[in-house]
Scaffold this motif. Structure first.
Motif, PDB file in Angstrom:
ATOM      1  N   SER A   1       0.827  -1.203   0.000  1.00 21.14           N
ATOM      2  CA  SER A   1       0.000   0.000   0.000  1.00 21.14           C
ATOM      3  C   SER A   1       0.866   1.260   0.000  1.00 21.14           C
ATOM      4  CB  SER A   1      -0.913  -0.006   1.222  1.00 21.14           C
ATOM      5  OG  SER A   1      -1.619   1.188   1.319  1.00 21.14           O
ATOM      6  N   LYS A   2       1.907   1.258   0.822  1.00 19.23           N
ATOM      7  CA  LYS A   2       2.810   2.411   0.886  1.00 19.23           C
ATOM      8  C   LYS A   2       3.545   2.608  -0.431  1.00 19.23           C
ATOM      9  CE  LYS A   2       3.491   2.403   5.864  1.00 19.23           C
ATOM     10  NZ  LYS A   2       4.401   2.201   6.972  1.00 19.23           N
ATOM     11  N   GLU A   3       3.958   1.522  -1.054  1.00 19.40           N
ATOM     12  CA  GLU A   3       4.647   1.605  -2.340  1.00 19.40           C
ATOM     13  C   GLU A   3       3.725   2.154  -3.426  1.00 19.40           C
ATOM     14  OE1 GLU A   3       7.893   1.187  -3.203  1.00 19.40           O
ATOM     15  OE2 GLU A   3       8.223   1.011  -1.053  1.00 19.40           O
ATOM     16  N   LEU A   4       2.475   1.694  -3.432  1.00 11.95           N
ATOM     17  CA  LEU A   4       1.506   2.187  -4.409  1.00 11.95           C
ATOM     18  C   LEU A   4       1.218   3.673  -4.183  1.00 11.95           C
ATOM     19  CD1 LEU A   4      -1.000  -0.809  -4.508  1.00 11.95           C
ATOM     20  CD2 LEU A   4       0.576  -0.105  -6.325  1.00 11.95           C
ATOM     21  N   GLU A   5       1.086   4.056  -2.931  1.00 12.11           N
ATOM     22  CA  GLU A   5       0.844   5.453  -2.598  1.00 12.11           C
ATOM     23  C   GLU A   5       2.019   6.319  -3.051  1.00 12.11           C
ATOM     24  OE1 GLU A   5       0.049   8.224   1.341  1.00 12.11           O
ATOM     25  OE2 GLU A   5      -0.210   6.057   1.478  1.00 12.11           O
ATOM     26  N   LYS A   6       3.233   5.842  -2.816  1.00 11.61           N
ATOM     27  CA  LYS A   6       4.428   6.574  -3.224  1.00 11.61           C
ATOM     28  C   LYS A   6       4.453   6.750  -4.750  1.00 11.61           C
ATOM     29  CE  LYS A   6       8.247   4.524  -2.128  1.00 11.61           C
ATOM     30  NZ  LYS A   6       9.513   4.021  -1.568  1.00 11.61           N
ATOM     31  N   GLU A   7       4.087   5.702  -5.456  1.00 11.69           N
ATOM     32  CA  GLU A   7       4.078   5.755  -6.916  1.00 11.69           C
ATOM     33  C   GLU A   7       3.052   6.770  -7.424  1.00 11.69           C
ATOM     34  OE1 GLU A   7       2.976   2.771 -10.501  1.00 11.69           O
ATOM     35  OE2 GLU A   7       4.290   1.962  -8.947  1.00 11.69           O
ATOM     36  N   VAL A   8       1.879   6.795  -6.800  1.00 11.71           N
ATOM     37  CA  VAL A   8       0.832   7.739  -7.197  1.00 11.71           C
ATOM     38  C   VAL A   8       1.292   9.166  -6.917  1.00 11.71           C
ATOM     39  CG1 VAL A   8      -1.496   8.557  -6.659  1.00 11.71           C
ATOM     40  CG2 VAL A   8      -1.073   6.120  -6.966  1.00 11.71           C
ATOM     41  N   ILE A   9       1.890   9.384  -5.768  1.00 10.66           N
ATOM     42  CA  ILE A   9       2.367  10.722  -5.405  1.00 10.66           C
ATOM     43  C   ILE A   9       3.437  11.179  -6.386  1.00 10.66           C
ATOM     44  CG2 ILE A   9       3.683  12.029  -3.670  1.00 10.66           C
ATOM     45  CD1 ILE A   9       2.122  10.407  -1.535  1.00 10.66           C
ATOM     46  N   GLU A  10       4.378  10.297  -6.711  1.00  6.99           N
ATOM     47  CA  GLU A  10       5.433  10.654  -7.652  1.00  6.99           C
ATOM     48  C   GLU A  10       4.856  10.982  -9.020  1.00  6.99           C
ATOM     49  OE1 GLU A  10       8.153   7.375  -7.510  1.00  6.99           O
ATOM     50  OE2 GLU A  10       8.907   7.934  -5.537  1.00  6.99           O
TER      51      GLU A  10
ATOM     52  N   ARG B   1       1.775  12.117  -9.659  1.00 11.07           N
ATOM     53  CA  ARG B   1       1.080  13.411  -9.562  1.00 11.07           C
ATOM     54  C   ARG B   1       2.072  14.559  -9.515  1.00 11.07           C
ATOM     55  NH1 ARG B   1      -3.637  11.999  -5.144  1.00 11.07           N
ATOM     56  NH2 ARG B   1      -4.944  10.787  -6.561  1.00 11.07           N
ATOM     57  N   LEU B   2       3.154  14.381  -8.769  1.00 13.01           N
ATOM     58  CA  LEU B   2       4.171  15.420  -8.681  1.00 13.01           C
ATOM     59  C   LEU B   2       4.801  15.671 -10.043  1.00 13.01           C
ATOM     60  CD1 LEU B   2       5.854  17.394  -7.037  1.00 13.01           C
ATOM     61  CD2 LEU B   2       7.379  15.502  -6.454  1.00 13.01           C
ATOM     62  N   SER B   3       5.075  14.616 -10.766  1.00 14.44           N
ATOM     63  CA  SER B   3       5.660  14.767 -12.102  1.00 14.44           C
ATOM     64  C   SER B   3       4.719  15.538 -13.017  1.00 14.44           C
ATOM     65  CB  SER B   3       5.955  13.403 -12.729  1.00 14.44           C
ATOM     66  OG  SER B   3       6.976  12.765 -12.022  1.00 14.44           O
ATOM     67  N   ARG B   4       3.428  15.206 -12.968  1.00 15.24           N
ATOM     68  CA  ARG B   4       2.457  15.937 -13.797  1.00 15.24           C
ATOM     69  C   ARG B   4       2.373  17.394 -13.380  1.00 15.24           C
ATOM     70  NH1 ARG B   4      -2.861  13.318 -13.236  1.00 15.24           N
ATOM     71  NH2 ARG B   4      -1.895  12.033 -11.664  1.00 15.24           N
ATOM     72  N   LEU B   5       2.409  17.642 -12.077  1.00 16.57           N
ATOM     73  CA  LEU B   5       2.348  19.017 -11.582  1.00 16.57           C
ATOM     74  C   LEU B   5       3.569  19.810 -12.039  1.00 16.57           C
ATOM     75  CD1 LEU B   5       0.858  21.079  -9.789  1.00 16.57           C
ATOM     76  CD2 LEU B   5       2.164  20.196  -7.871  1.00 16.57           C
ATOM     77  N   LEU B   6       4.742  19.214 -11.920  1.00 17.28           N
ATOM     78  CA  LEU B   6       5.959  19.888 -12.361  1.00 17.28           C
ATOM     79  C   LEU B   6       5.940  20.149 -13.858  1.00 17.28           C
ATOM     80  CD1 LEU B   6       8.625  18.032 -10.210  1.00 17.28           C
ATOM     81  CD2 LEU B   6       7.783  20.362  -9.909  1.00 17.28           C
ATOM     82  N   ASP B   7       5.419  19.204 -14.628  1.00 15.45           N
ATOM     83  CA  ASP B   7       5.297  19.399 -16.069  1.00 15.45           C
ATOM     84  C   ASP B   7       4.352  20.551 -16.395  1.00 15.45           C
ATOM     85  OD1 ASP B   7       7.084  17.424 -16.708  1.00 15.45           O
ATOM     86  OD2 ASP B   7       5.547  15.894 -17.085  1.00 15.45           O
ATOM     87  N   THR B   8       3.302  20.703 -15.587  1.00 16.12           N
ATOM     88  CA  THR B   8       2.342  21.774 -15.795  1.00 16.12           C
ATOM     89  C   THR B   8       3.003  23.139 -15.633  1.00 16.12           C
ATOM     90  OG1 THR B   8       0.549  20.396 -14.976  1.00 16.12           O
ATOM     91  CG2 THR B   8       0.160  22.754 -14.973  1.00 16.12           C
TER      92      THR B   8
END
Length: 76
Positions: free
Chosen positions: A30-39, A41-48
């Motif tokens: 669960s923690k690994e999946l959460e980390k992957e989702v956060i990363e 989202r962060l990548s998309r935000l930075l790209d924006t």
């Protein structure tokens, strides 16, 4: 030598495997999946916010302008 293996599994098959894990392993997964989702989202935000319109000179000028405003406010 490292060998990569790819297996096509359905969601239901993965879910069945996950249900066989211990509570600790599920928590870790669960923690690994959460980390992957956060990363992701962060990548998309930075790209924006990625832009070629800003350079270090422009940012430095703006920082100095804001500092000057704070200084003038504090001095009055």
């Amino acid at each position: 030598m490292k060998t990569a293996l790819q297996i096509d599994l359905t969601f239901d098959q993965v879910l069945s495997i996950v249900k066989q894990l211990s509570k600790e392993e599920k928590l870790k997964l669960s923690k690994e999946l959460e980390k992957e989702v956060i990363e992701s989202r962060l990548s998309r935000l930075l790209d924006t916010f990625k832009t070629d319109e800003l350079d270090l000179k422009t940012i430095s000028e703006e920082v100095e302008f804001v500092r000057q405003q704070f200084y003038e406010k504090k001095s009055s």
